[in-house]
Design a protein around this motif. Structure first.
Motif, short mmCIF file in Angstrom:
data_model
loop_
_atom_site.label_atom_id
_atom_site.label_comp_id
_atom_site.label_asym_id
_atom_site.label_seq_id
_atom_site.Cartn_x
_atom_site.Cartn_y
_atom_site.Cartn_z
N SER A 40 0.83 -1.21 0.00
CA SER A 40 0.00 0.00 0.00
C SER A 40 0.86 1.26 0.00
O SER A 40 2.03 1.24 0.39
N ASP A 41 0.25 2.36 -0.44
CA ASP A 41 0.94 3.65 -0.41
C ASP A 41 1.31 4.03 1.02
O ASP A 41 2.38 4.58 1.26
N GLU A 42 0.41 3.75 1.95
CA GLU A 42 0.66 4.08 3.36
C GLU A 42 1.88 3.33 3.89
O GLU A 42 2.75 3.91 4.57
N SER A 43 1.99 2.06 3.56
CA SER A 43 3.12 1.25 4.00
C SER A 43 4.42 1.74 3.36
O SER A 43 5.45 1.83 4.02
N ALA A 44 4.37 2.07 2.07
CA ALA A 44 5.55 2.58 1.37
C ALA A 44 5.98 3.93 1.92
O ALA A 44 7.17 4.18 2.11
N THR A 45 5.02 4.79 2.22
CA THR A 45 5.31 6.11 2.77
C THR A 45 5.97 6.00 4.13
O THR A 45 6.87 6.78 4.46
N ALA A 46 5.56 5.04 4.93
CA ALA A 46 6.17 4.84 6.25
C ALA A 46 7.64 4.45 6.09
O ALA A 46 8.50 4.98 6.81
N ILE A 47 7.93 3.56 5.14
CA ILE A 47 9.32 3.18 4.89
C ILE A 47 10.10 4.38 4.38
O ILE A 47 11.22 4.63 4.82
N ASP A 48 9.51 5.15 3.46
CA ASP A 48 10.17 6.36 2.94
C ASP A 48 10.58 7.29 4.07
O ASP A 48 11.73 7.77 4.12
N LYS A 49 9.67 7.56 4.97
CA LYS A 49 9.91 8.50 6.06
C LYS A 49 11.06 8.01 6.95
O LYS A 49 11.99 8.76 7.26
N LEU A 50 11.00 6.76 7.33
CA LEU A 50 12.04 6.19 8.20
C LEU A 50 13.39 6.12 7.50
O LEU A 50 14.42 6.41 8.10
N TYR A 51 13.39 5.79 6.23
CA TYR A 51 14.64 5.67 5.48
C TYR A 51 15.29 7.05 5.35
O TYR A 51 16.51 7.18 5.51
N LYS A 52 14.49 8.08 5.07
CA LYS A 52 15.03 9.45 4.99
C LYS A 52 15.64 9.87 6.33
O LYS A 52 16.71 10.48 6.37
N GLU A 53 14.97 9.54 7.42
CA GLU A 53 15.50 9.86 8.75
C GLU A 53 16.82 9.12 8.99
O GLU A 53 17.75 9.67 9.58
N TRP A 54 16.91 7.88 8.51
CA TRP A 54 18.14 7.09 8.66
C TRP A 54 19.28 7.74 7.89
O TRP A 54 20.39 7.85 8.40
N ILE A 55 19.01 8.17 6.67
CA ILE A 55 20.04 8.83 5.88
C ILE A 55 20.51 10.10 6.59
O ILE A 55 21.71 10.33 6.73
N GLU A 56 19.57 10.91 7.07
CA GLU A 56 19.93 12.15 7.79
C GLU A 56 20.77 11.83 9.03
O GLU A 56 21.77 12.51 9.30
N HIS A 57 20.37 10.83 9.77
CA HIS A 57 21.10 10.42 10.98
C HIS A 57 22.51 9.96 10.60
O HIS A 57 23.49 10.30 11.28
N THR A 58 22.62 9.20 9.53
CA THR A 58 23.92 8.67 9.10
C THR A 58 24.84 9.79 8.64
O THR A 58 26.04 9.76 8.94
N VAL A 59 24.30 10.76 7.93
CA VAL A 59 25.11 11.90 7.49
C VAL A 59 25.72 12.60 8.70
O VAL A 59 26.92 12.87 8.75
N ILE A 60 24.90 12.86 9.71
CA ILE A 60 25.38 13.53 10.93
C ILE A 60 26.39 12.66 11.66
O ILE A 60 27.43 13.13 12.11
N HIS A 61 26.08 11.37 11.78
CA HIS A 61 26.98 10.40 12.43
C HIS A 61 28.36 10.45 11.77
O HIS A 61 29.38 10.61 12.45
N PHE A 62 28.38 10.31 10.46
CA PHE A 62 29.66 10.29 9.75
C PHE A 62 30.37 11.64 9.85
O PHE A 62 31.59 11.69 10.06
N GLN A 63 29.64 12.73 9.71
CA GLN A 63 30.26 14.06 9.79
C GLN A 63 30.91 14.27 11.15
O GLN A 63 32.02 14.80 11.23
#
Length: 146
Positions: A40-63
């Protein structure tokens, strides 16, 4: 649960151990959503949101690690940063593929086969050496030349 906190090696710097714990929590949360994905779109959107947060967290972690490596003139800085850059690009490429194709199998393969092994290896090698340098100032390169 994909990754148990107890499976992650501890390094000589508490701030690094804490961010690794945060990483594991984020990864496990995304993986739970991957397993529950129903198309479903709802399920995909939930993954999108979490994945974007993970990328942001990883960028800060690495920096944050990279800034400290530069401040302390960590000899193998470029090698460690290069691995950060490679891993982050891999994460971004997979996310782009996911957004275009909604290929849940690609996410499952990455999260089950690639990510836990990479995290374990990166922490037990590069991060362990880096944390030891942060804590002691001793170069892993023998005489400071890598």
């Amino acid at each position: 649960m994909l990754i148990d906190h107890h499976e992650i090696p501890q390094v000589d710097m508490d701030f690094m151990n804490e961010v690794h714990k945060e990483d594991v929590d984020i990864i496990n949360n995304i993986f739970e959503h991957i397993l529950k994905y129903d198309g479903s779109d709802e399920s995909a959107t939930a993954i999108d949101k979490l994945y974007k947060e993970w990328i942001e967290h990883t960028v800060i972690h690495f920096q944050n690690e990279e800034i400290k490596m530069q401040e302390m003139r960590f000899p193998p800085y470029l090698a460690h940063k290069g691995e950060h850059d490679r891993a982050l690009q891999e994460m971004r490429n997979l996310f782009s593929h996911w957004q275009q194709k909604r290929d849940i199998q690609a996410l499952k393969i990455y999260f089950i086969e690639t990510l836990p092994a990479w995290l374990q290896t990166h922490i037990s090698t590069m991060d362990t050496v880096t944390a030891r340098f942060f804590a002691t100032g001793q170069s892993p390169c023998g005489g400071g030349v890598c």
